[in-house]
Design a protein around this motif. Structure first.
Motif, mmCIF file in Angstrom:
data_model
loop_
_atom_site.group_PDB
_atom_site.id
_atom_site.type_symbol
_atom_site.label_atom_id
_atom_site.label_comp_id
_atom_site.label_asym_id
_atom_site.label_seq_id
_atom_site.Cartn_x
_atom_site.Cartn_y
_atom_site.Cartn_z
ATOM 1 N N GLU A 150 0.822 -1.213 0.000
ATOM 2 C CA GLU A 150 0.000 0.000 0.000
ATOM 3 C C GLU A 150 0.857 1.264 0.000
ATOM 4 O OE1 GLU A 150 -0.343 -2.577 2.002
ATOM 5 O OE2 GLU A 150 -2.258 -3.406 1.303
ATOM 6 N N SER A 151 1.919 1.270 0.799
ATOM 7 C CA SER A 151 2.769 2.456 0.864
ATOM 8 C C SER A 151 3.526 2.676 -0.445
ATOM 9 C CB SER A 151 3.759 2.341 2.034
ATOM 10 O OG SER A 151 4.679 1.271 1.827
ATOM 11 N N LYS A 152 3.944 1.582 -1.084
ATOM 12 C CA LYS A 152 4.666 1.720 -2.347
ATOM 13 C C LYS A 152 3.737 2.204 -3.464
ATOM 14 C CE LYS A 152 6.516 -2.470 -1.989
ATOM 15 N NZ LYS A 152 7.338 -3.682 -2.250
ATOM 16 N N VAL A 153 2.526 1.675 -3.489
ATOM 17 C CA VAL A 153 1.565 2.128 -4.500
ATOM 18 C C VAL A 153 1.223 3.594 -4.279
ATOM 19 C CG1 VAL A 153 -0.814 1.901 -5.320
ATOM 20 C CG2 VAL A 153 0.587 -0.141 -4.958
ATOM 21 N N SER A 154 1.017 3.975 -3.017
ATOM 22 C CA SER A 154 0.700 5.366 -2.706
ATOM 23 C C SER A 154 1.816 6.291 -3.168
ATOM 24 C CB SER A 154 0.489 5.518 -1.198
ATOM 25 O OG SER A 154 0.247 6.861 -0.851
ATOM 26 N N LEU A 155 3.062 5.907 -2.936
ATOM 27 C CA LEU A 155 4.198 6.705 -3.378
ATOM 28 C C LEU A 155 4.227 6.818 -4.893
ATOM 29 C CD1 LEU A 155 6.921 8.154 -3.044
ATOM 30 C CD2 LEU A 155 8.009 5.891 -2.899
ATOM 31 N N ALA A 156 4.009 5.687 -5.572
ATOM 32 C CA ALA A 156 4.069 5.679 -7.034
ATOM 33 C C ALA A 156 3.015 6.607 -7.630
ATOM 34 C CB ALA A 156 3.870 4.253 -7.550
ATOM 35 N N LEU A 157 1.821 6.586 -7.082
ATOM 36 C CA LEU A 157 0.746 7.399 -7.644
ATOM 37 C C LEU A 157 0.950 8.882 -7.377
ATOM 38 C CD1 LEU A 157 -2.379 5.165 -6.931
ATOM 39 C CD2 LEU A 157 -1.008 5.349 -9.025
ATOM 40 N N GLY A 167 -4.079 4.736 -16.361
ATOM 41 C CA GLY A 167 -2.664 4.871 -16.032
ATOM 42 C C GLY A 167 -2.375 4.509 -14.586
ATOM 43 N N ARG A 168 -3.251 4.914 -13.684
ATOM 44 C CA ARG A 168 -3.066 4.610 -12.267
ATOM 45 C C ARG A 168 -3.138 3.103 -12.018
ATOM 46 N NH1 ARG A 168 -3.893 8.906 -8.716
ATOM 47 N NH2 ARG A 168 -4.927 7.581 -7.168
ATOM 48 N N LEU A 169 -4.034 2.427 -12.723
ATOM 49 C CA LEU A 169 -4.160 0.986 -12.532
ATOM 50 C C LEU A 169 -2.911 0.254 -13.008
ATOM 51 C CD1 LEU A 169 -5.639 -1.560 -11.762
ATOM 52 C CD2 LEU A 169 -6.946 -1.415 -13.895
ATOM 53 N N LEU A 170 -2.389 0.620 -14.166
ATOM 54 C CA LEU A 170 -1.192 -0.048 -14.679
ATOM 55 C C LEU A 170 0.025 0.222 -13.797
ATOM 56 C CD1 LEU A 170 -1.506 0.390 -18.560
ATOM 57 C CD2 LEU A 170 -1.961 -1.654 -17.183
ATOM 58 N N ILE A 171 0.156 1.449 -13.341
ATOM 59 C CA ILE A 171 1.290 1.789 -12.471
ATOM 60 C C ILE A 171 1.153 1.062 -11.132
ATOM 61 C CG2 ILE A 171 2.365 3.654 -11.157
ATOM 62 C CD1 ILE A 171 1.699 5.473 -13.598
ATOM 63 N N SER A 172 -0.047 1.024 -10.594
ATOM 64 C CA SER A 172 -0.276 0.310 -9.330
ATOM 65 C C SER A 172 0.066 -1.162 -9.472
ATOM 66 C CB SER A 172 -1.740 0.466 -8.899
ATOM 67 O OG SER A 172 -2.054 1.811 -8.623
ATOM 68 N N GLN A 173 -0.330 -1.760 -10.591
ATOM 69 C CA GLN A 173 -0.033 -3.173 -10.822
ATOM 70 C C GLN A 173 1.465 -3.406 -10.916
ATOM 71 O OE1 GLN A 173 -1.928 -5.758 -10.708
ATOM 72 N NE2 GLN A 173 -0.509 -7.320 -11.479
ATOM 73 N N ALA A 174 2.166 -2.516 -11.612
ATOM 74 C CA ALA A 174 3.608 -2.673 -11.786
ATOM 75 C C ALA A 174 4.346 -2.578 -10.459
ATOM 76 C CB ALA A 174 4.136 -1.626 -12.764
ATOM 77 N N VAL A 175 3.828 -1.745 -9.556
ATOM 78 C CA VAL A 175 4.483 -1.570 -8.255
ATOM 79 C C VAL A 175 4.102 -2.687 -7.289
ATOM 80 C CG1 VAL A 175 4.620 -0.072 -6.220
ATOM 81 C CG2 VAL A 175 4.685 0.921 -8.515
#
Length: 271
Positions: A150-157, A167-175
């Motif tokens: 959760e913290s890594k996804v939050s940082l990425a977004l 875009g947010r979904l793909l980036i969240s998945q990648a992280v």
């Protein structure tokens, strides 16, 4: 992915195309969820790729595992996957990831009037890669094994505050599930899929002699009608053709059906 797995992926991607016109991001989320299940269970991957098991047996197993947890469309996609042959158990997961990302990309495509939606998604993913690629601390933070997902996804977004849902979904998945890669590297793979999808909007045309303005106008109108979308048309003059016109759009290969349509297009251009 090569050999039999490559052919299988091509087959399931063709099947997926029929589901894309009405697909929503929830379908991609379901497929990414099934991917997480496969990645966490090697025995399940082997069972679903075992060539000695019939496709019917595998379909029953799919129903038992996910029928009440995901949408019917997601179940259908997974059943199409397990009906194919895979060179390795890992390949079915890679294929499922590709299909899920393709759904996301298609939603972006439809949400932004075709190529414009794809270009926007491409820009968002490139922006993420540019920021992460230039900052080693960010790279370490997004790959830190001790940090929560959760913290890594939050940082990425936070790095792409203006990104849309796709875009947010793909980036969240990648992280959250880089599957052995660095998050930015997986985003790079998603970008390759976006670029491939963009080719569906580009028509490369070869003609034997320069077109008149009238012929060029008729060519564009005919191609747009043929493919059902507003294409970007690139025209190349190739005297070696000795008459006629050759058209390629995306990965579409010339077959008897296309030849017939091109013959009709030539008649319209000459009229």
């Amino acid at each position: 992915m090569a050999g039999v797995s490559s052919h299988s992926l091509a087959s399931v991607r063709e099947d997926l195309e029929s589901r894309l016109p009405g697909a929503k991001l929830s379908l991609a989320e379901d497929l990414f969820g099934v991917l997480a299940m496969l990645d966490s269970n090697a025995g399940l991957r082997r069972a679903l790729t075992d060539p000695s098991r019939s496709g019917k047996d595998k379909a029953v197993l799919v129903d038992q595992l996910i029928a009440n947890r995901v949408s019917p469309d997601a179940v259908g996609v997974v059943k199409s996957l397990v009906s194919e042959r895979w060179a390795s158990a890992r390949d079915i997961g890679d294929a499922l990831e590709t299909l899920a990302a393709t759904v996301v990309i298609s939603v972006a495509e439809r949400g932004g009037t075709g190529v414009e939606g794809l270009e926007r998604l491409e820009t968002e993913l490139h922006s993420f890669m540019a920021v992460v690629g230039s900052n080693h601390e960010l790279q370490r933070a997004l790959s830190e094994a001790q940090a929560s997902t959760e913290s890594k996804v939050s940082l990425a977004l936070k790095l792409v505050p203006h990104a849309g849902e796709a875009g947010r979904l793909l980036i969240s998945q990648a992280v959250s599930a880089p599957r052995g890669l660095k998050p930015a590297a997986l985003v790079g793979r998603f970008l390759e899929l976006v670029a491939a999808r963009q080719q569906r909007w580009i028509a490369n045309v070869s003609v034997s002699r320069p077109l008149t303005e009238s012929q060029h106008t008729k060519l564009i109108a005919g191609l747009n009608a043929m493919y059902g979308r507003e294409l970007k048309v690139n025209v190349d003059v190739n005297p070696l053709l000795i008459g006629g016109v050759r058209v390629s759009v995306g990965d579409e290969m010339v077959d008897s059906t296309v030849v017939t349509r091109l013959s009709e297009l030539r008649r319209k251009m000459a009229g």
